[in-house]
Design an enzyme around this catalytic site. Structure first.
Site, mmCIF file in Angstrom:
data_model
loop_
_atom_site.group_PDB
_atom_site.id
_atom_site.type_symbol
_atom_site.label_atom_id
_atom_site.label_comp_id
_atom_site.label_asym_id
_atom_site.label_seq_id
_atom_site.Cartn_x
_atom_site.Cartn_y
_atom_site.Cartn_z
ATOM 1 N N HIS A 1 -8.429 11.240 -1.910
ATOM 2 C CA HIS A 1 -7.915 9.977 -2.440
ATOM 3 C C HIS A 1 -7.618 10.208 -3.913
ATOM 4 C CE1 HIS A 1 -7.550 5.784 -3.521
ATOM 5 N NE2 HIS A 1 -7.661 5.436 -2.253
ATOM 6 N N ARG B 1 -3.454 10.588 6.467
ATOM 7 C CA ARG B 1 -3.547 9.195 6.865
ATOM 8 C C ARG B 1 -2.969 8.293 5.777
ATOM 9 N NH1 ARG B 1 -6.889 5.121 5.710
ATOM 10 N NH2 ARG B 1 -8.511 6.359 4.683
ATOM 11 N N LEU C 1 -14.816 5.199 -5.223
ATOM 12 C CA LEU C 1 -13.408 4.945 -4.941
ATOM 13 C C LEU C 1 -12.884 3.728 -5.707
ATOM 14 C CD1 LEU C 1 -10.895 5.234 -2.931
ATOM 15 C CD2 LEU C 1 -12.099 3.571 -1.550
ATOM 16 N N PHE D 1 0.848 -1.187 0.000
ATOM 17 C CA PHE D 1 0.000 0.000 0.000
ATOM 18 C C PHE D 1 0.884 1.238 0.000
ATOM 19 C CE2 PHE D 1 -4.615 0.872 0.857
ATOM 20 C CZ PHE D 1 -5.091 -0.233 0.205
ATOM 21 N N GLU E 1 -6.625 1.874 -3.403
ATOM 22 C CA GLU E 1 -5.173 1.981 -3.506
ATOM 23 C C GLU E 1 -4.557 0.613 -3.813
ATOM 24 O OE1 GLU E 1 -3.723 4.869 -0.809
ATOM 25 O OE2 GLU E 1 -2.005 3.653 -0.253
ATOM 26 N N GLN F 1 -8.513 14.392 3.601
ATOM 27 C CA GLN F 1 -7.771 13.586 2.644
ATOM 28 C C GLN F 1 -8.494 13.460 1.309
ATOM 29 O OE1 GLN F 1 -6.993 9.080 3.183
ATOM 30 N NE2 GLN F 1 -4.987 10.054 3.204
ATOM 31 N N HIS G 1 -12.082 11.925 0.636
ATOM 32 C CA HIS G 1 -12.203 10.535 1.078
ATOM 33 C C HIS G 1 -12.299 10.388 2.591
ATOM 34 C CE1 HIS G 1 -11.779 6.253 0.954
ATOM 35 N NE2 HIS G 1 -10.596 6.231 1.515
ATOM 36 N N ARG H 1 -1.082 9.402 -0.199
ATOM 37 C CA ARG H 1 -2.248 9.949 -0.895
ATOM 38 C C ARG H 1 -2.184 11.465 -1.055
ATOM 39 N NH1 ARG H 1 -6.914 6.249 2.042
ATOM 40 N NH2 ARG H 1 -6.336 4.342 0.950
#
Lengths: 130, 583, 246
Positions: free
Chosen positions: B233, B389, B243, B117, B246, B231, B354, B286
């Protein structure tokens, strides 16, 4: 329960299956079993005649060549085929198979049933042809 | 008012709320638990999380690596004592979920598999194909059924916290099927109500993510922390903002601009390689990737479409077999919603709101400054996410801090909070009802809920998006303050009691406006660039003045009051965030 | 995208405080190529009539909130595209459930049945977390994985004629979830679940219409789960007749 009054929509006990082609197909599959039953009755009748003696048996055979009997057999056959194939096609749902760790594709399970059908039919015809 | 007396009330039945409830039930089965949620538990937005949950389990990984990835990923705005708790606890939580039946994807040996990730030094993301949140939520929900002490109140919309003499004594909620407000009199309350991404127009969030719990705690006197950190994304589908996990990039997908060029290489994120390299290029964090999109857009290298500017996510080289096995939902979402087949076609994507790093201020025990009031999950800010995050830390967070909130609430009601003096609670509940009744019965309003919501949405997008400036933020603050004032002119057209979503939408808008105000004002005051908060007029991080949490306080007046709280640093001194090259 | 094109949404309305029975109300909404029926409903709610009530959240076919009858077929309204329908679309609450209000149905009955089948791991002995995960090979996972994909949207109940005629029927989603846990290598709770699954109101109420599997948006195939449970239950019966059987 201030104001609550959930509304229940009635479903007809007799005509529900007319509401959707999916339900009609289901009814067709179920109703066709009747013709399998009827044909079974004819077959049992034949066995019954056979044990009654030669004359009864020949009479029965003669009847099977009559127009109405041929017509009836065609109808039975059509419905029996519908019944059988609809069931064959749902067998992967009821009997998912694995070979080792790999799941067997649906087509293989369905195909095996058709193959079995062909084998049995050919054998029956061979025996009948003797 | 009908009163339900319970030991512990939990507001929100998503991942964090369910985990908290189970923690309470396991700590002491004799305690009564009221699990209150405005939707059935399995509808909660945890369900939409796709990629996975990070936890150290493999032999090549170390707790310290996860710690450092998280702290650096958060641009050192994380509280490091909380991150220590988090990284140490999460492997156990994920294993516990495995014991509860979560269908984690596996290696051939039968061990749990992990995938890479963004921003992670080592592969450590546990996953259940690309429906990890769905499986975690359903596993928790189904497991919660096992515990008779968990009594669910599904489709109850919580409106107000009861706070007397600095202690929380319960919560009021509207039973949606009757429209009747009820009081939950509780020795402790845990808020697990999720974030509020719906304050923005283009978001991955479900319609229920309206920040109700955040606003409720805020109005009750708990500061909201670091709300300006929102955030984006990097990979959302056009039109809907759905979405794409990731995990796509974890499996090796490329981000390319209109020339088919892997543009991330121009932004100090490393060199393009055919296969994914950890902490490099598409596996950067991100915030950085979303900012790169904005830069590409300014250079005119994005793709113009009727639905706005896009770049492409290229999954084609992964092959159909791998896509089917690892990313089946991604295939389905692309094919259904935009008619693009990722097996053979490039997928248009753009950054989308996100997640909210900020939230209800808690300490590492998930406790708020109000006694008997706890918070966990996206609604809370503990803070392990800091200014950005890392992907696959949110599912872990709701497990770890949901459980901590549950256990600490139990400890509290067995000790200090044993006796509940709730003499004034009835009066507080009556006040809450009067507040809602005033909104409900008003007939002469001139404003509409959808009208104000749209204005709020565009104001935040224009003024508090990926890059921000003083001038634009000032406009945004003024506008949001104005919309919030006009909210009193909204009238609810539907005057019926049963499942009145007109009323619920109106109350949700009230929550969103409070949340929007804290985002805009927090962003205006933070004169630096850090993580997801990027100021064109203050492009550098400023550790001298802003290595601090923004604390936004409700004043009852037109604007919030803001002060700051020092960040807790244990072992990692602020340094440069490095991706795509050696540290 | 054409700016002038519109469609008519015929929405079933039922306001229990004022209506004796449901009726249809028509709304004219813009036709947008990319829109799903839920977008059209949201247009109505935001611009034409704030009093229409329905459930929704994720808009990506995973939360299971927005199931409704669309032109007579149970569908997730967030995945039913306007382009696949005509100029008039009829939207009703899910069949076979009591209507609470407008498009919102009462699902208490499902929740009770779902609870009754014990949808959680029942392990023979509890393994401490410190001992790590249970090993489960990809093949073992594959055996039950499909049945974990149920989002509880209840389209299957709305399609099932057996459930329509006998509300006692445990029903597709609950029975397939029981099957899911029975097939899980970590579970030993099948005997307990069979008390519900193998009862008359359990799998034996199913006549294999197969409608549940046809409408399932997640390809869970509850009909398969139910037939497999029938076969396994039948085997149990014959095994019990054998010498040494239970």
């Amino acid at each position: 329960m201030m104001g609550r009054k959930p509304y229940i929509r009635e479903v007809s006990k007799t005509t529900w299956w007319l509401k959707h082609p999916r339900y009609m197909n289901y009814m067709l599959r179920e109703v066709t079993s009747l013709f399998i039953g009827l044909y079974t009755a004819v077959a049992i009748d034949g066995v019954w005649r056979l044990q009654q003696g030669r004359e009864a048996w020949e009479h029965f055979i003669a009847w099977t060549f009559s127009t109405e009997a041929v017509f009836m057999h065609i109808v039975f056959l059509v419905f029996a085929v519908i019944h059988t194939t609809t069931w064959f096609n749902v067998t992967p749902k009821a009997m998912p198979m694995h070979v080792g760790d790999e799941p067997l594709p649906d087509a293989a399970i369905i195909g095996a049933h058709y193959a079995g059908w062909v084998v049995v039919s050919v054998l029956a015809l061979l025996i009948a042809g003797k | 008012m009908e009163t339900i007396t319970t030991d512990i009330a939990i507001v929100g039945a998503g991942g964090a709320g369910l985990r908290a409830a189970i923690a309470v039930a396991e700590a002491d089965p004799s305690l009564s638990i009221a699990l209150i949620s405005k939707v059935y538990p399995m509808r909660s937005h945890t369900v939409a999380a796709e990629g996975g949950a990070a936890g150290v389990i493999k032999s090549d990984d170390k707790i310290e690596y996860h710690f450092h990835d998280t702290v650096a990923g958060g641009d050192w705005l994380t509280d490091q004592d909380a991150v220590e708790v988090f990284v140490n606890t999460i492997p156990k939580e994920l294993t516990r979920l495995e014991h509860w039946g979560c269908p984690w994807s596996r290696e051939a040996s039968g061990k749990v598999a992990v995938r890479p990730f963004g921003g992670m030094k080592v592969m450590r993301t546990w996953f259940a194909a690309d429906k990890t949140g769905f499986h975690i939520l359903h596993t928790l929900f189904q497991t919660s059924i096992k515990y008779p002490s968990i009594k669910r109140f599904d489709e109850y919309y919580s409106t107000d916290l009861m706070v007397e003499n600095g202690r929380c004594t319960g919560v009021t909620a509207i039973e949606m099927r009757t429209g009747i407000m009820k009081l939950f009199n509780a020795k402790a309350v845990i808020i697990c109500s999720g974030g509020g991404g719906k304050v923005f127009p283009f978001s991955t969030n479900g319609s229920i993510k309206t920040g109700d719990g955040m606003a409720m705690a805020y109005r009750a006197g708990v500061p909201l922390k670091d709300m300006e950190f929102v955030q984006y994304h990097p990979t959302g589908l056009p039109i809907t903002g759905i979405l794409l996990t990731e995990g796509c990039r974890g499996e090796g997908a490329y981000l390319v601009n209109k020339d088919g060029y892997r543009y991330l290489q121009d932004y100090d994120l490393g060199k393009p390689e055919p296969t994914p390299r950890l902490k490099s290029m598409e596996l950067g964090p991100r915030d950085r990737l979303s900012q790169c999109f904005w830069q590409e857009q300014r250079k005119g290298r994005t793709i113009k479409t009727p639905h706005g500017d896009m770049v492409h996510l290229d999954l084609r080289h992964l092959g159909e077999k791998k896509l089917n096995e690892r990313l089946p939902m991604v295939l389905d979402l692309c094919r259904s919603y935009i008619g693009v087949d990722p097996v053979t076609q490039l997928v248009p994507i753009r950054p989308v709101v996100h997640y909210m790093m900020g939230g209800i201020h808690t300490d590492i025990n998930a406790a708020t400054p109000i006694k008997g009031l706890y918070a966990a999950g996206e609604c809370a800010c503990v803070s392990i996410n800091g200014a950005n995050r890392l992907g696959s830390n949110s599912l872990g967070e709701l497990l770890v801090f949901g459980a901590i909130a549950g256990r600490n609430a139990v400890e509290y009601i067995k000790g200090e909070g044993r006796d509940l003096n709730a003499a004034g609670t009835t009066k507080l509940a009556a006040d809450a009802k009067a507040r809602v009744d005033a909104i409900f019965t008003k007939t002469s309003g001139t404003e509409s809920v959808s009208g104000l919501r749209k204005e709020m949405n565009t104001t935040l997008e224009d003024g508090a998006g990926i890059y921000r400036t003083e001038a634009e933020l000032k406009v945004a603050c003024d506008k949001i303050d104005g919309i919030r004032a006009r909210y009193s002119q909204v009238s609810v057209k539907d005057k019926s009691s049963v499942f009145n979503t007109d009323l619920i939408y109106t109350l949700e808008l009230g929550s969103m406006l409070d949340v929007a105000q804290t985002i805009a004002h927090g962003a205006l005051q933070r004169k630096e660039s850090r993580g997801s908060h990027q100021r064109l007029d203050y492009p550098k991080r400023d550790d001298v003045n802003f290595l601090k949490h923004t604390m936004t306080h409700y004043t009852g007046g037109a604007t919030p009051r803001i002060d700051y709280l020092d960040v807790k640093i244990t072992t990692s001194q602020p340094a440069e965030r490095i991706y795509g090259r050696d540290e | 995208m054409s700016n002038d094109r519109t469609i008519t949404l015929e929405v079933m309305r039922y306001r229990p405080e004022t209506d004796a029975a449901p009726s249809f109300q028509s709304y004219v909404v813009p036709y947008v190529e990319e829109w799903v029926v839920l977008d059209a409903l949201n247009y109505v709610k935001d611009n034409l009539d704030t009093t229409v009530s329905y459930r929704w959240s994720c808009h990506m076919a995973v939360c299971g909130s927005c199931g409704m009858m669309i032109d007579g077929e149970p569908k997730l309204s967030c995945k039913a595209f306007l382009r696949d329908y005509g100029s008039k679309i009829r939207v009703e609450p899910l069949s076979h459930f009591p209507i609470e209000r407008d498009l919102v149905v009462v699902i208490d009955d499902f929740i009770e049945k779902f609870t009754r089948i014990r949808p959680y791991i029942i392990a023979q002995s509890e393994k401490p977390v410190s001992e790590g995960e249970y090993l489960q090979t990809p093949a073992q996972l594959h055996k039950y994985k499909q049945f974990t994909l149920c989002i509880n949207c209840l389209l299957c109940y709305a399609a099932c004629p057996q459930y329509a005629h006998n509300p006692e029927f445990v029903g597709p989603a609950a029975l397939s979830m029981a099957h899911r846990y029975n097939l899980d290598s970590r579970d030993s709770g099948r005997d307990l679940r069979q008390e519900v699954s193998a009862s008359h109101e359990g799998v034996w109420e199913c006549s294999f219409v197969g409608a549940c599997s046809d409408v399932c948006p997640k390809h869970v195939d509850p009909a398969a789960a139910i037939q497999q449970t029938k076969i396994a239950s039948t085997m149990d019966y014959y095994k019990a007749l054998l010498p040494g059987g239970k």
